[in-house]
Design an enzyme around this catalytic site. Structure first.
Site, mmCIF file in Angstrom:
data_model
loop_
_atom_site.group_PDB
_atom_site.id
_atom_site.type_symbol
_atom_site.label_atom_id
_atom_site.label_comp_id
_atom_site.label_asym_id
_atom_site.label_seq_id
_atom_site.Cartn_x
_atom_site.Cartn_y
_atom_site.Cartn_z
ATOM 1 N N SER A 158 -7.073 20.263 -66.646
ATOM 2 C CA SER A 158 -6.810 20.916 -65.374
ATOM 3 C C SER A 158 -7.586 20.314 -64.208
ATOM 4 C CB SER A 158 -7.086 22.407 -65.507
ATOM 5 O OG SER A 158 -6.612 23.071 -64.373
ATOM 6 N N HIS A 159 -8.444 21.135 -63.598
ATOM 7 C CA HIS A 159 -9.162 20.707 -62.389
ATOM 8 C C HIS A 159 -10.420 19.911 -62.732
ATOM 9 C CE1 HIS A 159 -10.736 24.393 -63.960
ATOM 10 N NE2 HIS A 159 -11.893 24.115 -63.382
ATOM 11 N N ASP A 174 -4.051 20.701 -58.088
ATOM 12 C CA ASP A 174 -5.110 20.203 -58.973
ATOM 13 C C ASP A 174 -4.587 19.197 -60.005
ATOM 14 O OD1 ASP A 174 -3.656 21.989 -60.525
ATOM 15 O OD2 ASP A 174 -5.384 22.536 -61.741
ATOM 16 N N ASP A 207 -3.461 19.267 -63.071
ATOM 17 C CA ASP A 207 -2.203 19.480 -63.793
ATOM 18 C C ASP A 207 -1.172 20.261 -62.985
ATOM 19 O OD1 ASP A 207 -3.774 21.781 -63.951
ATOM 20 O OD2 ASP A 207 -2.897 22.410 -65.849
ATOM 21 N N ASP A 256 -1.163 23.216 -61.399
ATOM 22 C CA ASP A 256 -0.925 24.660 -61.403
ATOM 23 C C ASP A 256 -1.742 25.404 -60.349
ATOM 24 O OD1 ASP A 256 -3.322 24.387 -62.714
ATOM 25 O OD2 ASP A 256 -2.706 25.393 -64.560
ATOM 26 N N ARG A 257 -2.744 24.749 -59.786
ATOM 27 C CA ARG A 257 -3.531 25.431 -58.739
ATOM 28 C C ARG A 257 -3.057 25.010 -57.354
ATOM 29 N NH1 ARG A 257 -9.823 25.918 -60.343
ATOM 30 N NH2 ARG A 257 -9.512 26.635 -62.471
ATOM 31 N N LYS A 309 0.633 29.461 -63.731
ATOM 32 C CA LYS A 309 0.524 29.431 -62.282
ATOM 33 C C LYS A 309 1.145 28.128 -61.800
ATOM 34 C CE LYS A 309 -4.402 28.154 -62.590
ATOM 35 N NZ LYS A 309 -4.650 28.209 -64.030
HETATM 36 C C1 G16 Z 1 -7.931 28.246 -65.924
HETATM 37 C C2 G16 Z 1 -7.160 29.486 -66.232
HETATM 38 C C3 G16 Z 1 -7.244 30.438 -65.088
HETATM 39 C C4 G16 Z 1 -8.689 30.709 -64.726
HETATM 40 C C5 G16 Z 1 -9.406 29.405 -64.468
HETATM 41 C C6 G16 Z 1 -10.890 29.576 -64.256
HETATM 42 O O1 G16 Z 1 -7.323 27.575 -64.869
HETATM 43 O O2 G16 Z 1 -5.805 29.193 -66.493
HETATM 44 O O3 G16 Z 1 -6.586 31.609 -65.452
HETATM 45 O O4 G16 Z 1 -8.770 31.528 -63.614
HETATM 46 O O5 G16 Z 1 -9.254 28.556 -65.573
HETATM 47 O O6 G16 Z 1 -11.453 30.073 -65.422
HETATM 48 P P1 G16 Z 1 -13.019 30.128 -65.610
HETATM 49 O O7 G16 Z 1 -13.522 30.995 -64.496
HETATM 50 O O8 G16 Z 1 -13.194 30.718 -66.971
HETATM 51 O O9 G16 Z 1 -13.550 28.729 -65.482
HETATM 52 P P2 G16 Z 1 -7.021 26.014 -64.971
HETATM 53 O O10 G16 Z 1 -6.381 25.677 -63.666
HETATM 54 O O11 G16 Z 1 -8.359 25.380 -65.182
HETATM 55 O O12 G16 Z 1 -6.125 25.875 -66.151
#
Ligand code: G16
Length: 543
Positions: free
Chosen positions: A113-114, A277, A279, A281-282, A376
């Site tokens: 992801s990010h 981001d 992937d 989704d953000r 998302k």
């Molecule tokens: C993931 C989850 C999200 C979450 C985020 C942050 O996002 O899919 O639901 O809000 O991580 O999580 P944490 O606060 O536990 O780091 P992504 O975009 O990283 O897949």
């Protein structure tokens, strides 16, 4: 081509976090590390014999090699077909859509992801269910249990499939279908939004800068924004996906998307700025001189949803993660629809969406989405904003001011302390947890505490209970403090401190958020002794 059975031994710590397994790339490339986890996914989902799976990733370092390994392991375990994005690429929302559209048995998404990418950064993998959403905890726990006892896995001894060529081929008995990663997703966006109105807005001189941060959204944004909606060429910047995201940190927030923020706060700002981001989704939304917090964005999208063709009949409900501000709750109240607060993690929205209880969901961590997929969706949020601006013929700034004057303003910020010592972070949380019962009626940061608890979620659809999802301190007057440890980091622990202050007085809607939140920040320090314990004088990231 023969199936090889490889002897292996378990690795510690293959427990999926908030969203799949994320580790440093150097860990993932160790012999058998990825293979052990993939074999455990197959066990966790009851095997892959006769199944059709979707496969794709965000293009980061190791994406291509990992794609071949996943396919060879699917083929060795009897999968019928793998539908894979060209070059192994699929944004997370596009993968979710593909899983649903082709009525498959789920999919494997390769992404951290990010988190940054590259040999010295991070890699990740997760499984999404046939509904297109991330595997629930019952499945991720089963996967984890298998990683602790695994002793062998099967893999086909076969040459790699050429993923650069769209079309059908075979790997052993398994069919591999390489598909265009963008086209189905772009068609879905055309079904949801009023493309004609957005196109007219661009034709009228509306300007936009979309920062794809050298991540997966580049090709999607170029196709949709520049080609289909005729935004001026060059509206999409950093649009070529790179294995290390150009050495950047593909997290769309004011800290990591600073060049975009600087542009939007400067004299030459376009009308609209956005970023996505690793992937896809953000999202981050910025107007001329006006940053929209993700919590506000959710509330504003929900309040204006009927302007979008797909939501013209209204919303069934609005869901947010608990740490997300309560701004969307007030919109739900005004609309007369239910508001839900779930633990952090998109997987918790799946049941609400499947059951038709919620239409729109959002998180403070820059995620917004709806029932169109089960993830998302960054570009969807951008198009939603553009659709609203086109319909209302207004600016981001004016829309925000109008929204706050109607609903009040939730000042909101998140302070992150990254890569801190894990035992110390856990002790900080445990000590605070131990004090919760006695906090009611006491004062911190000059604010009187009304109640404090450790958030537990009872899923209204399947009745499951999830505990220890963040410490909440509610103050008299509606201010709120939440603390939790991130489930997506790969080094040490990340402490997230979520700060919120609600103001409904029309004269108090124009403060600097950090100043407005100063008493809540002081309360956090007093209650959790953050600087003393972490040794940090300031957060690493402020969103
Ligand atoms: C993931 C989850 C999200 C979450 C985020 C942050 O996002 O899919 O639901 O809000 O991580 O999580 P944490 O606060 O536990 O780091 P992504 O975009 O990283 O897949």
């Amino acid at each position: 081509m023969t199936v090889q059975t490889i002897k292996t031994t378990p690795f510690d710590g293959q427990k999926p976090g908030t969203s799949g397994l994320r580790k440093q790339t150097s860990t993932f490339v160790e012999p058998n590390y990825l293979e052990n986890f993939v074999a455990s996914i197959w066990v966790g989902i009851g095997g892959v014999t006769g199944k059709t799976l979707v496969l794709g990733g965000d293009g980061r370092y190791y994406n291509k090699e990992a794609s071949q390994i996943v396919m060879k392991m699917a083929a060795a375990s009897g999968a019928t077909k793998v539908i894979v994005g060209q070059d192994g690429l699929l944004s997370t929302p596009a993968a979710s859509h593909m899983i649903r559209k082709r009525k498959t048995d789920g999919g494997v998404i390769l992404s951290a992801s990010h988190n940054p990418g590259g040999p010295k950064a991070d890699f990740g993998i997760k499984f999404n269910m046939p509904n297109g959403g991330p595997a629930p905890e019952s499945i991720t726990n089963a996967i984890f249990e298998n990683t602790k006892v695994i002793s062998e896995y099967d893999i086909l001894d076969a040459p790699d499939v050429d993923l650069s060529v769209i079309g059908l081929s075979k790997m052993g008995d398994m069919v591999v279908e390489v598909v265009d990663p963008v086209v189905d997703y772009a068609a879905l966006m055309e079904e949801i939004f009023d493309f004609a109105a957005i196109k007219d807005m661009f034709a009228g001189g509306f300007t936009l800068c979309f920062d794809a941060m050298h991540a997966i959204t580049g090709p999607y944004a170029t196709e949709i924004l520049e080609k289909r909606l005729s935004a001026p060429e060059g509206s999409v910047i950093n649009g070529i996906p790179l294995p290390d995201f150009g050495e950047g940190h593909p997290d769309p927030n004011p800290t990591w998307a600073k060049p975009l923020m600087d542009l939007m706060m400067g004299p030459d700002a376009p009308d609209f700025g956005a970023a996505s981001d690793g992937d896809g989704d953000r999202n981050m939304i910025v107007g001329k001189g006006a940053y929209v917090t993700p919590s506000d964005s959710l509330a504003m999208l929900a309040a204006n949803a009927t302007l979008v063709p797909a939501y013209k009949d209204g919303l069934a409900g609005i869901a947010r993660s608990m740490p997300t501000s309560g701004a969307s709750d007030r919109v739900a109240e005004a609309l007369g629809v239910p508001a839900f607060a779930t633990p952090t993690g998109w997987k918790f929205f799946g049941n609400l969406l499947d059951a038709g209880k919620a239409t729109i969901c959002g998180e403070e961590s820059a995620g917004t989405g709806s029932n169109h997929v089960r993830e998302k969706d960054g570009l969807w949020a951008v198009l939603f904003w553009l659709n609203i601006l086109a319909a209302r013929k207004t600016s981001v700034q004016d829309l925000m001011v109008d929204h706050w004057s109607k609903y009040g303003r939730n000042y909101y910020s998140r302070h992150d302390y990254e890569a801190i010592d894990k035992p110390m972070a856990e002790k900080l949380m445990d000590d605070l947890r131990g004090k919760l019962a006695d906090l009611g009626g006491t004062v911190a940061g000059g604010l009187t505490i009304e109640s404090a608890d450790d958030f537990a979620y009872d899923d209204p659809v399947d009745g499951s209970r999830t505990e220890k999802q963040g410490i909440r301190v509610l103050f008299k007057g509606g201010d709120r403090l939440v603390l939790r440890l991130s489930g997506t980091g790969t080094v040490g622990a990340t402490l997230r401190v979520y700060l919120e202050k609600v103001v409904t007085d029309p004269n108090g809607l124009d403060m600097d958020p950090q100043e407005a939140l100063a008493p809540v920040i002081a309360a956090a320090e007093e209650l959790a002794e953050i600087s003393t314990r972490t040794g940090r004088t300031a957060p690493d990231v402020i969103t």
